[in-house]
Motif scaffolding. Structure first.
Motif, PDB file in Angstrom:
ATOM      1  N   UNK A  92      -1.159  -1.654  -3.953  1.00 27.67           N
ATOM      2  CA  UNK A  92      -1.107  -0.921  -5.222  1.00 27.67           C
ATOM      3  C   UNK A  92       0.299  -0.985  -5.826  1.00 27.67           C
ATOM      4  N   UNK A  93       1.314  -0.868  -4.965  1.00 30.25           N
ATOM      5  CA  UNK A  93       2.695  -0.814  -5.442  1.00 30.25           C
ATOM      6  C   UNK A  93       3.337  -2.198  -5.349  1.00 30.25           C
ATOM      7  N   UNK A 146      -7.359   7.092  -0.325  1.00 27.88           N
ATOM      8  CA  UNK A 146      -7.216   8.002   0.803  1.00 27.88           C
ATOM      9  C   UNK A 146      -5.788   8.382   1.123  1.00 27.88           C
ATOM     10  N   UNK A 147      -4.831   7.942   0.303  1.00 30.62           N
ATOM     11  CA  UNK A 147      -3.436   8.340   0.505  1.00 30.62           C
ATOM     12  C   UNK A 147      -3.193   9.665  -0.226  1.00 30.62           C
ATOM     13  N   UNK A 148      -2.120  10.342   0.160  1.00 30.88           N
ATOM     14  CA  UNK A 148      -1.773  11.591  -0.505  1.00 30.88           C
ATOM     15  C   UNK A 148      -0.701  11.342  -1.539  1.00 30.88           C
ATOM     16  N   UNK A 149      -0.738  12.084  -2.629  1.00 27.39           N
ATOM     17  CA  UNK A 149       0.425  12.122  -3.512  1.00 27.39           C
ATOM     18  C   UNK A 149       1.461  13.030  -2.871  1.00 27.39           C
ATOM     19  N   UNK A 150       2.756  12.781  -3.111  1.00 27.08           N
ATOM     20  CA  UNK A 150       3.764  13.703  -2.588  1.00 27.08           C
ATOM     21  C   UNK A 150       3.461  15.121  -3.104  1.00 27.08           C
ATOM     22  N   UNK A 151       3.808  16.115  -2.325  1.00 25.91           N
ATOM     23  CA  UNK A 151       3.629  17.538  -2.693  1.00 25.91           C
ATOM     24  C   UNK A 151       2.179  18.000  -2.665  1.00 25.91           C
ATOM     25  N   UNK A 195       0.845  -1.197   0.000  1.00 25.69           N
ATOM     26  CA  UNK A 195       0.000   0.000   0.000  1.00 25.69           C
ATOM     27  C   UNK A 195       0.879   1.245   0.000  1.00 25.69           C
ATOM     28  N   UNK A 196       0.475   2.315  -0.681  1.00 24.66           N
ATOM     29  CA  UNK A 196       1.232   3.563  -0.547  1.00 24.66           C
ATOM     30  C   UNK A 196       1.105   4.083   0.887  1.00 24.66           C
ATOM     31  N   UNK A 256       6.521   7.799   4.101  1.00 21.03           N
ATOM     32  CA  UNK A 256       6.161   8.457   2.835  1.00 21.03           C
ATOM     33  C   UNK A 256       7.363   8.581   1.898  1.00 21.03           C
ATOM     34  N   UNK A 257       8.593   8.524   2.438  1.00 20.23           N
ATOM     35  CA  UNK A 257       9.764   8.640   1.560  1.00 20.23           C
ATOM     36  C   UNK A 257       9.953   7.361   0.732  1.00 20.23           C
TER      37      UNK A 257
END
Lengths: 337, 337
Positions: free
Chosen positions: A157-158, B301-306, A149-150, A229-230
């Motif tokens: 997803x990934x 529900x996750x965020x994209x970076x930035x 999961x992200x 998140x990184x």
């Protein structure tokens, strides 16, 4: 107590070759795969060693892979070599394009190789190590199957999306790393599942997106990326560069294509090769500054990446022999029948 | 309660320009720096916003930076543009080489830009975002000062070594990330030190290599990389590629050169630009597959970076105004005297 069988590296190679050729792989593919499998066994990377023969044969028996595919190399752009693996395993395609990638890197300073439509099981360190042996720095990456999961998400997803890098160290063991962008390997969770032991905190979530240490719940849910998140951002970069950039599948597209048969994933791979001799007029002096950096790592008691693997390699090369569990040996011999 | 001063973006730019030109920067340098500072303030990246004017002027007053340096661009190899910043700030050098980098990426598929001998304070996202605006994917990285211990080590050796990536999303906010390879920003530890509050677990060690949550002990000891040995490996890669590869300083060499005056670090930077149009014959179709990946991230529900930064940008652009603390405003105005 595990019973072991010891064999010489050349015996390991001959058995690998016989298993692969006897199960539908052409001589070329069998040699390319056997070489990498034996290199992994030599370095005691058991998950990518002789054990993989079982997975290769199982995948072949599903009928989805072409064991005799002839990869086609395209001189796609001055800085890009493209290799269509034509639904064969990736390694013959890699070998087919490698000299062109190196030549382009030496001409331009930096170049890329896109391997497309390949079945991919191998670790990336042998690939970037080949670039380092040729005096080049290299990066390699690929998607896999959508198990992760992200960060901040709740569903797979990934892929486990490995990222590898090598820096040439003339006359020494090259600086090489190769890591999955998932917090742990999927195989590690599977081992816990079989043993009925809990997995670590913060490496997976269950089907509802809640943190879990239950390996079964984790396999039904999603793994998490390393480093929050990184690591998640890095994994997304790998999806993009080794997927849509080169016109190949993302991990979720690859998983969908697999349709639950759990074979070796099919997708693409991106390699980037960089020639230090093209970047400065004093590559030797600057290579010595890199050595000072490596020495400073080791001097404070930290390990360089791959240090354990290189120690295993030295052990193996001193005896010339590798050992595998007898049960695995028997499973492999059964494929020769 | 912090008292704030609000000003229009053009006022912020004019003040920045006046401060920089009034303190030894040439018009060219002042414009390049003011643009990036105001972009950061627009996106509410306060640490890289107008606050940085104070650091730029302080660094200038040490006499180590050449505020009027004219960067020199070298067409170094078919795939490499090299820019010697000549001990000026990095941004004018970046601008000087950018069109050549883009042209080389479009010709070859992939190209690199090495910026050498530069003082460097800026976030990397504005740089890779420029590549995305031109339809290119981009990577950027640089060392900093040796504040971070390698995983398993006990002493500072690596920089906070940021790594940035952008993927072009035509007609949308580009996919961009930019993260430090240290577990947290050094500024965050400094804030805790001033506030007398503990830092998180696992982000730093003390002078003896033991884990600490005491910010003072952490500043005297070493920060840790994000993500354990994986983040540490990535940080080493950045040291190598943006250091010895391009003939420039590692973080520990940069720190030694600084000699404790705590100015903006001097070192190099590496950018890699990739043209998706050169990799496949159907870049638009594959760009749509990347969009499907982004949509799947957001849908769960996750965020994209930035994402947070883009939200701040939209807020700022809707009012045309940015706000900074009155105390900071007064400190900036004092530099105009």
């Amino acid at each position: 107590m595990t019973e072991l069988v010891s064999m010489s590296l050349s015996e390991a190679f001959d058995i690998s070759l016989a298993v692969l050729e006897g199960n539908g792989f052409s001589r070329d593919h069998a040699e390319a795969i056997a070489t990498v499998i034996c290199d992994a066994q030599r370095d005691e990377c058991h998950s990518h060693g002789l054990y993989r023969l079982l997975v290769c044969v199982r995948t072949m028996k599903t009928g989805i892979v072409d064991g005799k595919a002839k990869p086609e190399v395209f001189d796609h752009a001055p800085g890009i070599v493209r290799v269509d693996a034509k639904k064969g395993y990736s390694l013959l395609a890699l070998n087919a394009g490698l000299s062109s990638l190196m030549e382009k890197a030496r001409n331009n300073g930096i170049a890329a190789m896109a391997i497309q439509n390949c079945f991919h099981f191998s670790a990336l360190w042998p690939e970037v190590e080949k670039l380092a042996e040729a005096g080049l720095a290299g990066l390699a990456m690929n998607p896999s199957h959508s198990w992760v999961a992200p960060a901040g998400g709740r569903a797979p997803l990934l892929g486990t999306n490995p990222f590898a890098f090598a820096w040439p160290r003339p006359g020494s063991e090259h600086f090489v790393f190769d890591f999955a962008t998932s917090a742990v390997a999927r195989g590690e969770i599977e081992l816990h599942s079989r043993a009925g032991t809990p997995i670590s905190q913060s490496v997976a979530i269950d089907r509802n997106g809640n943190p879990t240490t239950d390996p079964g719940a984790a396999l039904a849910g999603a793994m998490l990326p390393f480093g929050g998140h990184k690591g998640s951002a890095l994994s997304l970069m790998i999806e993009l560069l080794a997927g849509p950039l080169i016109g190949d599948l993302t991990s979720s597209e690859s998983k969908a294509l697999d349709g639950g048969i759990d074979a070796t994933p099919m997708h693409g791979e991106l390699l980037i090769a960089i020639d230090p001799k093209r970047f400065t007029d004093e590559p030797v002096r600057h290579s010595e500054r890199a050595e000072a950096l490596f020495n400073a790592v080791v001097a404070q008691g930290a390990r360089l990446p791959s240090q354990r693997r290189y120690e295993a390699r030295r052990r193996t090369l001193s005896t010339g022999h590798v050992s595998i569990p007898t049960a695995l040996y028997n499973d492999i011999c059964a494929l020769l029948a």
